[in-house]
Write a protein that holds these residues in place. Structure first.
Motif, PDB file in Angstrom:
ATOM      1  N   SER A 184       5.644  85.109  24.616  1.00  0.00           N
ATOM      2  CA  SER A 184       5.693  84.502  23.524  1.00  0.00           C
ATOM      3  C   SER A 184       5.891  85.301  22.408  1.00  0.00           C
ATOM      4  N   SER A 185       5.864  86.659  22.608  1.00  0.00           N
ATOM      5  CA  SER A 185       5.953  87.593  21.343  1.00  0.00           C
ATOM      6  C   SER A 185       6.887  87.235  20.621  1.00  0.00           C
ATOM      7  N   THR A 186       6.693  87.195  19.224  1.00  0.00           N
ATOM      8  CA  THR A 186       7.807  87.205  18.331  1.00  0.00           C
ATOM      9  C   THR A 186       8.389  88.471  17.579  1.00  0.00           C
ATOM     10  N   ASP A 187       8.113  89.563  18.452  1.00  0.00           N
ATOM     11  CA  ASP A 187       8.386  90.828  17.831  1.00  0.00           C
ATOM     12  C   ASP A 187       9.749  91.151  18.679  1.00  0.00           C
ATOM     13  N   GLU A 188      10.606  91.528  18.089  1.00  0.00           N
ATOM     14  CA  GLU A 188      12.011  91.831  18.715  1.00  0.00           C
ATOM     15  C   GLU A 188      12.050  93.107  19.475  1.00  0.00           C
ATOM     16  N   ARG A 189      11.194  93.982  19.156  1.00  0.00           N
ATOM     17  CA  ARG A 189      10.778  95.283  20.016  1.00  0.00           C
ATOM     18  C   ARG A 189      10.220  94.761  21.179  1.00  0.00           C
ATOM     19  N   VAL A 190       9.259  93.913  21.397  1.00  0.00           N
ATOM     20  CA  VAL A 190       8.676  93.599  22.494  1.00  0.00           C
ATOM     21  C   VAL A 190       9.800  92.793  23.559  1.00  0.00           C
ATOM     22  N   GLN A 191      10.632  92.013  22.719  1.00  0.00           N
ATOM     23  CA  GLN A 191      11.492  91.171  23.543  1.00  0.00           C
ATOM     24  C   GLN A 191      12.598  92.057  24.154  1.00  0.00           C
ATOM     25  N   GLY A 192      12.935  92.874  23.100  1.00  0.00           N
ATOM     26  CA  GLY A 192      14.221  94.054  23.587  1.00  0.00           C
ATOM     27  C   GLY A 192      13.511  94.663  24.962  1.00  0.00           C
ATOM     28  N   VAL A 193      12.468  95.052  24.818  1.00  0.00           N
ATOM     29  CA  VAL A 193      11.497  95.916  26.094  1.00  0.00           C
ATOM     30  C   VAL A 193      11.625  94.997  27.290  1.00  0.00           C
ATOM     31  N   ARG A 194      11.247  93.709  27.068  1.00  0.00           N
ATOM     32  CA  ARG A 194      10.962  92.680  28.063  1.00  0.00           C
ATOM     33  C   ARG A 194      12.400  92.713  29.021  1.00  0.00           C
ATOM     34  N   THR A 195      13.471  92.135  28.154  1.00  0.00           N
ATOM     35  CA  THR A 195      14.717  92.132  28.483  1.00  0.00           C
ATOM     36  C   THR A 195      15.266  93.392  29.480  1.00  0.00           C
ATOM     37  N   PHE A 196      15.167  94.514  29.004  1.00  0.00           N
ATOM     38  CA  PHE A 196      15.167  96.104  29.478  1.00  0.00           C
ATOM     39  C   PHE A 196      14.572  95.897  30.952  1.00  0.00           C
ATOM     40  N   LEU A 197      13.539  95.565  31.106  1.00  0.00           N
ATOM     41  CA  LEU A 197      12.695  95.609  32.183  1.00  0.00           C
ATOM     42  C   LEU A 197      13.041  94.700  33.213  1.00  0.00           C
ATOM     43  N   ASP A 198      13.537  93.476  32.602  1.00  0.00           N
ATOM     44  CA  ASP A 198      14.229  92.490  33.525  1.00  0.00           C
ATOM     45  C   ASP A 198      15.372  93.013  34.065  1.00  0.00           C
ATOM     46  N   MET A 199      16.280  93.429  33.154  1.00  0.00           N
ATOM     47  CA  MET A 199      17.575  94.064  33.683  1.00  0.00           C
ATOM     48  C   MET A 199      17.353  95.169  34.947  1.00  0.00           C
ATOM     49  N   VAL A 200      16.430  96.058  34.629  1.00  0.00           N
ATOM     50  CA  VAL A 200      16.097  97.075  35.469  1.00  0.00           C
ATOM     51  C   VAL A 200      15.654  96.549  36.814  1.00  0.00           C
ATOM     52  N   VAL A 201      14.724  95.462  36.902  1.00  0.00           N
ATOM     53  CA  VAL A 201      14.275  94.917  38.168  1.00  0.00           C
ATOM     54  C   VAL A 201      15.469  94.184  39.052  1.00  0.00           C
ATOM     55  N   ASN A 202      16.092  93.588  38.364  1.00  0.00           N
ATOM     56  CA  ASN A 202      17.314  92.726  38.621  1.00  0.00           C
ATOM     57  C   ASN A 202      18.618  93.547  39.039  1.00  0.00           C
ATOM     58  N   HIS A 203      18.751  94.850  38.926  1.00  0.00           N
ATOM     59  CA  HIS A 203      19.791  95.633  39.014  1.00  0.00           C
ATOM     60  C   HIS A 203      19.885  96.339  40.413  1.00  0.00           C
ATOM     61  N   PRO A 204      20.845  96.037  41.328  1.00  0.00           N
ATOM     62  CA  PRO A 204      21.047  96.536  42.618  1.00  0.00           C
ATOM     63  C   PRO A 204      21.066  98.089  42.587  1.00  0.00           C
ATOM     64  N   LYS A 205      21.336  98.609  41.626  1.00  0.00           N
ATOM     65  CA  LYS A 205      21.584 100.098  41.681  1.00  0.00           C
ATOM     66  C   LYS A 205      20.505 100.829  41.303  1.00  0.00           C
ATOM     67  N   LEU A 206      19.272 100.198  41.086  1.00  0.00           N
ATOM     68  CA  LEU A 206      18.197 100.925  40.355  1.00  0.00           C
ATOM     69  C   LEU A 206      16.858 100.592  41.145  1.00  0.00           C
ATOM     70  N   GLU A 207      16.141 101.613  41.429  1.00  0.00           N
ATOM     71  CA  GLU A 207      14.652 101.270  41.998  1.00  0.00           C
ATOM     72  C   GLU A 207      14.017 102.240  40.998  1.00  0.00           C
TER      73      GLU A 207
END
Length: 229
Positions: A184-207
């Motif tokens: 629920s953070s309203t900090d755009e930096r936090v949300q940017g990191v959360r989206t970044f991590l979601d992309m990493v975990v869901n990307h088939p070319k990354l571990e």
């Protein structure tokens, strides 16, 4: 269980950082001068710590990296650590949006005798990255993402375009004093990191993995990913 006075923790973290740096990392006047120059020029104190700089350097050496991309130069302190890990023919491309920061970084890198290995580009990374893709046809072995956090998802997309199987991608400052766990953070930096991590975990070319860190710069952490295909 022993009670821990949480108010004493940051002081303890700083003491331990100082102890570890004194034991494991030889004093380096050039690096110390770079930090002093950054502070005198009014740059924010966002540089990596000496033990973090050494960690990056060791990662490059373990990787056998010859081509490195750094997104976010600041005053060039981390750039010096990484450029020193490169072989004679190695190349480090570093991107800095702020012209004043870039000027200070250029001074520090020149003073360290490293400009022959470093290509410092000035301008918003999302503007300069297409030029890097055009000019550097060989993929990068190591990519360090340490710039504005709201743009981390875009930086990851570019990192994947510029990497190869086996490349390492490091994203710095991902814990944000623990706020990364707050959806629920309203900090755009936090949300940017959360989206970044979601992309990493869901990307088939990354571990990947991530580690929390504490020290003289407070409570934070980094993500380490390997491109697997």
């Amino acid at each position: 269980m022993k009670n821990v006075n949480s108010s004493s923790l940051p002081h303890t973290w700083t003491q331990v950082d100082q102890y570890l740096n004194e034991r494991l990392i030889p004093a380096d006047p050039l690096l110390e001068q770079a930090l002093h120059h950054n502070a005198a020029a009014g740059l924010p104190a966002h540089d990596v710590t000496p033990n973090q700089g050494k960690f990056l350097q060791l990662l490059l050496q373990i990787q056998g990296a010859t081509r490195v991309l750094e997104i976010g130069t600041l005053g060039g302190y981390s750039t010096i650590w990484m450029a020193r890990a490169l072989p004679e023919q190695g190349r480090l491309v570093t991107l800095e949006a702020d012209p004043h920061h870039a000027e200070i970084a250029r001074h520090n890198l020149s003073h360290a005798g490293l400009m022959d290995k470093v290509d410092l580009r000035v301008g918003a990374a999302l503007t300069t990255l297409p030029d890097i893709q055009e000019e550097y046809r060989e993929p990068f072995d190591f990519i360090f993402i340490d710039a504005d956090k709201p743009s981390n998802p875009d930086y990851l997309r570019w990192a994947l375009r510029l990497a190869r199987p086996g490349s390492l991608i490091v994203g710095d400052n991902i814990v944000r004093d623990g706020e990364v766990a707050n959806p629920s953070s309203t900090d755009e930096r936090v949300q940017g990191v959360r989206t970044f991590l979601d992309m990493v975990v869901n990307h088939p070319k990354l571990e990947a993995t991530a580690l929390q860190t504490v020290g003289s710069k407070g409570y934070d952490g980094f993500m380490l990913a390997r491109v697997i295909s």
